[in-house]
Write a protein that holds these residues in place. Structure first.
Motif, mmCIF file in Angstrom:
data_model
loop_
_atom_site.group_PDB
_atom_site.id
_atom_site.type_symbol
_atom_site.label_atom_id
_atom_site.label_comp_id
_atom_site.label_asym_id
_atom_site.label_seq_id
_atom_site.Cartn_x
_atom_site.Cartn_y
_atom_site.Cartn_z
ATOM 1 N N VAL A 1 0.829 -1.208 0.000
ATOM 2 C CA VAL A 1 0.000 0.000 0.000
ATOM 3 C C VAL A 1 0.860 1.252 0.000
ATOM 4 C CG1 VAL A 1 -2.051 -1.040 1.044
ATOM 5 C CG2 VAL A 1 -0.291 -0.068 2.505
ATOM 6 N N GLU A 2 2.078 1.147 0.468
ATOM 7 C CA GLU A 2 2.971 2.313 0.511
ATOM 8 C C GLU A 2 3.260 2.868 -0.881
ATOM 9 O OE1 GLU A 2 3.555 3.753 3.392
ATOM 10 O OE2 GLU A 2 2.366 2.117 4.219
ATOM 11 N N GLU A 3 3.104 2.059 -1.910
ATOM 12 C CA GLU A 3 3.350 2.511 -3.281
ATOM 13 C C GLU A 3 2.157 3.262 -3.885
ATOM 14 O OE1 GLU A 3 4.679 -0.700 -5.755
ATOM 15 O OE2 GLU A 3 6.329 -1.204 -4.415
ATOM 16 N N LEU A 4 1.022 3.248 -3.205
ATOM 17 C CA LEU A 4 -0.182 3.910 -3.712
ATOM 18 C C LEU A 4 -0.124 5.406 -3.425
ATOM 19 C CD1 LEU A 4 -2.823 1.356 -2.352
ATOM 20 C CD2 LEU A 4 -1.830 1.431 -4.650
ATOM 21 N N GLY B 1 -5.219 -8.515 0.070
ATOM 22 C CA GLY B 1 -5.548 -9.348 1.219
ATOM 23 C C GLY B 1 -5.438 -8.484 2.460
ATOM 24 N N ALA B 2 -4.962 -9.053 3.539
ATOM 25 C CA ALA B 2 -4.748 -8.272 4.756
ATOM 26 C C ALA B 2 -3.466 -7.459 4.656
ATOM 27 C CB ALA B 2 -4.687 -9.186 5.966
ATOM 28 N N VAL B 3 -2.484 -8.021 3.988
ATOM 29 C CA VAL B 3 -1.176 -7.392 3.807
ATOM 30 C C VAL B 3 -0.666 -7.755 2.415
ATOM 31 C CG1 VAL B 3 -0.578 -7.470 6.260
ATOM 32 C CG2 VAL B 3 0.004 -9.399 4.798
ATOM 33 N N GLY B 4 0.439 -7.154 2.037
ATOM 34 C CA GLY B 4 1.097 -7.542 0.796
ATOM 35 C C GLY B 4 0.686 -6.747 -0.420
ATOM 36 N N LYS B 5 0.731 -7.416 -1.554
ATOM 37 C CA LYS B 5 0.506 -6.769 -2.837
ATOM 38 C C LYS B 5 -0.911 -6.213 -2.973
ATOM 39 C CE LYS B 5 3.946 -9.416 -5.292
ATOM 40 N NZ LYS B 5 4.265 -10.317 -6.376
ATOM 41 N N VAL B 6 -1.007 -5.167 -3.774
ATOM 42 C CA VAL B 6 -2.282 -4.542 -4.105
ATOM 43 C C VAL B 6 -2.421 -4.578 -5.617
ATOM 44 C CG1 VAL B 6 -3.666 -2.441 -4.006
ATOM 45 C CG2 VAL B 6 -2.093 -2.979 -2.128
ATOM 46 N N CYS B 7 -3.558 -5.059 -6.100
ATOM 47 C CA CYS B 7 -3.856 -5.025 -7.538
ATOM 48 C C CYS B 7 -4.782 -3.858 -7.816
ATOM 49 C CB CYS B 7 -4.541 -6.315 -7.986
ATOM 50 S SG CYS B 7 -3.414 -7.690 -8.168
ATOM 51 N N LYS B 8 -4.577 -3.248 -8.971
ATOM 52 C CA LYS B 8 -5.447 -2.160 -9.410
ATOM 53 C C LYS B 8 -5.983 -2.503 -10.795
ATOM 54 C CE LYS B 8 -5.477 2.458 -11.280
ATOM 55 N NZ LYS B 8 -4.634 3.380 -12.036
ATOM 56 N N SER B 9 -7.283 -2.395 -10.935
ATOM 57 C CA SER B 9 -7.926 -2.512 -12.239
ATOM 58 C C SER B 9 -8.436 -1.125 -12.606
ATOM 59 C CB SER B 9 -9.097 -3.500 -12.186
ATOM 60 O OG SER B 9 -9.770 -3.520 -13.428
ATOM 61 N N ASP B 10 -8.141 -0.675 -13.803
ATOM 62 C CA ASP B 10 -8.570 0.659 -14.238
ATOM 63 C C ASP B 10 -10.070 0.743 -14.465
ATOM 64 O OD1 ASP B 10 -5.967 1.686 -14.224
ATOM 65 O OD2 ASP B 10 -5.585 0.960 -16.254
ATOM 66 N N SER B 11 -10.712 -0.400 -14.581
ATOM 67 C CA SER B 11 -12.147 -0.455 -14.861
ATOM 68 C C SER B 11 -12.672 -1.816 -14.449
ATOM 69 C CB SER B 11 -12.383 -0.235 -16.358
ATOM 70 O OG SER B 11 -13.696 -0.550 -16.729
ATOM 71 N N LEU B 12 -13.942 -1.862 -14.096
ATOM 72 C CA LEU B 12 -14.571 -3.145 -13.803
ATOM 73 C C LEU B 12 -14.521 -4.056 -15.021
ATOM 74 C CD1 LEU B 12 -17.403 -4.952 -13.961
ATOM 75 C CD2 LEU B 12 -16.123 -4.874 -11.812
ATOM 76 N N LYS B 13 -14.525 -3.479 -16.204
ATOM 77 C CA LYS B 13 -14.522 -4.271 -17.441
ATOM 78 C C LYS B 13 -13.304 -5.189 -17.541
ATOM 79 C CE LYS B 13 -17.401 -0.983 -19.841
ATOM 80 N NZ LYS B 13 -17.487 0.081 -20.833
#
Length: 154
Positions: free
Chosen positions: A10-13, A130-142
């Motif tokens: 999350v620190e990268e967000l 999850g609770a910790v770790g990597k975060v995924c980002k999707s630019d759209s629900l599509k």
């Protein structure tokens, strides 16, 4: 439109998105999950600056419960019907173990989010972890539901 971005933490967000995810993590702790022991929190940022929260709410009469994402998105639609959803942050974990893999929305939640994204005609950024770790980002629900069913089929 790119499909997904992956952040190591999350620190990268951006600070705005970090704050939104922190709210998702906090509301996750309030989930009512006595049966599955799986807790999910969702935080939605609207274009009016408001943040709407949701946590999963279970019921002994399956499937009467509701996922965190739908609790939050339906609440946003009810309270702020004309606001556009800019971002959604989701955090999930299990009571028995701290999950470190990104947990995406279930199929029913994807369909519900799609309804709002199509209606507002603006993509919704979706961040999930999850609770910790990597975060995924999707630019759209599509990206999460590429062959989506919408009002055009009715």
């Amino acid at each position: 439109m790119s499909a997904f971005s992956v952040y190591d933490s999350v620190e990268e967000l951006s600070s705005e998105t970090r704050d939104l995810m922190a709210q998702a993590v906090e509301v996750r702790k309030q989930a009512y999950a006595p049966y599955s022991k799986f807790r999910v929190g969702a935080a939605i940022l609207l274009d009016n600056g408001k943040v709407v929260l949701g946590s999963n709410q279970e019921n002994a009469a399956y499937p009467s419960g509701l996922c965190a994402e739908r609790v939050a998105i339906f609440q946003a639609g009810a309270i702020y019907p004309n606001a556009k959803i800019l971002k959604m942050a989701i955090s999930a974990t299990a009571d028995a173990k701290e999950l470190s893999e990104p947990i995406p929305p279930c199929g029913a939640c994807r369909q519900s989010i799609a309804e709002y994204e199509i209606r507002q005609d603006v993509p919704i950024e979706i961040y999930f972890m999850g609770a910790v770790g990597k975060v995924c980002k999707s630019d759209s629900l599509k990206n999460l539901l590429p062959l989506l069913f919408d009002k055009n089929f009715l």
